[in-house]
Design a protein around this motif. Structure first.
Motif, PDB file in Angstrom:
ATOM      1  N   MET A 151      14.835  26.529 -12.488  1.00 13.67           N
ATOM      2  CA  MET A 151      13.988  26.376 -11.296  1.00 13.67           C
ATOM      3  C   MET A 151      13.128  27.607 -11.027  1.00 13.67           C
ATOM      4  SD  MET A 151      14.488  23.394  -9.994  1.00 13.67           S
ATOM      5  CE  MET A 151      13.911  23.591  -8.317  1.00 13.67           C
ATOM      6  N   ALA A 152      13.538  28.769 -11.542  1.00 14.26           N
ATOM      7  CA  ALA A 152      12.834  30.011 -11.210  1.00 14.26           C
ATOM      8  C   ALA A 152      11.364  29.989 -11.629  1.00 14.26           C
ATOM      9  CB  ALA A 152      13.558  31.206 -11.821  1.00 14.26           C
ATOM     10  N   LEU A 199       9.277  27.497 -11.943  1.00 13.39           N
ATOM     11  CA  LEU A 199       8.537  26.608 -11.056  1.00 13.39           C
ATOM     12  C   LEU A 199       8.367  27.235  -9.676  1.00 13.39           C
ATOM     13  CD1 LEU A 199       7.222  23.892 -10.422  1.00 13.39           C
ATOM     14  CD2 LEU A 199       9.506  22.994  -9.924  1.00 13.39           C
ATOM     15  N   LEU A 200       9.424  27.829  -9.139  1.00 12.60           N
ATOM     16  CA  LEU A 200       9.330  28.453  -7.827  1.00 12.60           C
ATOM     17  C   LEU A 200       8.355  29.628  -7.835  1.00 12.60           C
ATOM     18  CD1 LEU A 200      13.079  28.395  -6.711  1.00 12.60           C
ATOM     19  CD2 LEU A 200      11.233  26.911  -5.952  1.00 12.60           C
TER      20      LEU A 200
END
Length: 387
Positions: free
Chosen positions: A1-2, A4-5
């Motif tokens: 997820m990192a 994308l965040l």
């Protein structure tokens, strides 16, 4: 997820946040008039300040004019443009004063400035300078609420000729609400038709609903311009059928704006309601009918309550998007049909007043947040009642 965040943070959150910070930032006046702002610290604002403030203003304007000559940056012009938003007249007053005080002169600074312009003898321009002291201020936020600080710092109503933004906000909310109600009135029966249609007809009906997505928003709006203009298709058809004696004013009014908005937003109402109706257990309405309930009572007591989640989601989607419409009102509406996004674009591109554009964006964002909050409370209350 990192990843994308981080991507969302870099290309979405940070640019929007930097833009919205302009609503409270004061980057133009403090670098140009630092001595003047220091001299105005502690000034009561009831009358023009003393000789020290006049002398500080002369020194600041001389230094800023020298920097402008050396670097060609136009610091005085930017400061004058910012102050002119607060007090009209500064756009000419400040550059003129900077030019006239640049050569050495005899006598006191107060006497010289009063000879140049009698406005310097009143507290109004000095109060405008102090309000722009920064590094942050509430000037633009108050302006979009039709409020303003006076020379003593008290908040009051803006002059009637400047109090326009509350009316624009209510106009934006009203047009958004009308578009939402129109989409609901058309979209619910259409969603019901699709949900109860034979399986073979459902893909064709859904394709008809999704068809507007295949065309650009600008193209669809321009098509309405062609249809509704005085020599357009609609007026030509009405006159050919002898229903009207002459062309009707179908364009550049509130009706044309709502027509274009409903055409664009209708799928966002139909699809959530259709999904809610598809998930409905149709044995419940049939059971109610078999027990003697009328079709209308069955709809009001069984079908409608079970489809309310889709209705709420559709209304929320349509209303939030309606608040942000810019192209459709600009092309189909008149001067009294423009919404907040039009004025955001006006201040950002025509007057290059990024502070007002950011403040109006914050106002629109706050309106959306209030709507989402109300929806969340209603949904939570409905779930509590169901439980």
């Amino acid at each position: 997820m990192a990843p994308l965040l981080l991507f969302l943070l870099a290309v979405f959150v940070l640019p929007i946040g930097a833009f919205l910070l302009r609503a409270v930032g004061e980057p133009d006046v403090p670098p140009v008039l630092p001595r003047t702002l220091a001299a105005l610290d502690g000034w009561d604002g009831k009358a023009a300040p003393g000789e020290a403030a006049f002398a500080a203003l002369v020194e600041d304007l001389r230094a800023a004019r020298e920097r402008d000559r050396a670097n060609g940056e136009g610091e005085v012009a930017r400061a004058a443009a910012r102050l002119n938003n607060d007090w009209p007249g500064f756009r000419s007053l400040l550059p003129m004063t900077a030019r006239r005080v640049a050569p050495p002169f005899e006598g006191g600074a107060r006497e010289k400035l009063l000879d140049l312009a009698e406005e310097w003898g009143t507290p109004t321009p000095w109060a405008a300078i102090r309000r722009a002291a920064g590094p942050v201020s509430d000037f633009h936020l108050l302006a979009v609420l039709d409020l303003k600080r006076d020379s003593t710092g008290s908040i009051g109503a803006a002059p009637p000729e400047q109090a326009i933004f509350r009316g624009i906000l209510w106009r934006t909310l009203w047009i958004g609400a009308l578009a939402t109600l129109a989409c609901l009135a058309i979209g619910y029966p259409l969603a019901w038709l699709i949900a109860t249609a034979p399986p073979r007809a459902v893909p064709w009906l859904l394709a008809g609903v999704l068809l507007p997505f295949w065309t650009s928003l600008i193209v669809r709006t321009a098509a309405w311009t062609v249809l509704l203009q005085r020599e357009g298709v609609v007026n030509a058809a009405l006159q050919a059928l002898q229903l009207t004696a002459g062309p009707l004013p179908l364009l550049f009014n509130r009706g044309a704006v709502l027509l274009g908005m409903v055409h664009i937003l209708l799928p966002f109402m139909v699809l959530p309601i259709y999904a809610s109706l598809r998930a409905l257990d149709w044995r419940l309405p049939r059971a109610a009918l078999s027990l003697g309930a009328s079709p209308w009572r069955t709809f009001l007591r069984i079908s409608l309550p079970l489809s309310l989640p889709g209705v709420g989601a559709g209304c929320l989607l349509v209303f939030i998007q309606a608040l942000g419409f810019y192209v459709t009102p600009a092309l189909l509406g008149g001067a009294n049909d423009q919404m907040i996004p039009y004025f955001v674009a006006f201040y950002a591109t025509r007057t290059v007043n990024w502070g007002m554009a950011a403040a109006l964006s914050l106002l629109l964002l706050a309106a959306v947040a209030v709507v989402v909050g109300i929806y969340g409370r209603l949904v939570g209350f409905s779930r509590m009642r169901t439980a």
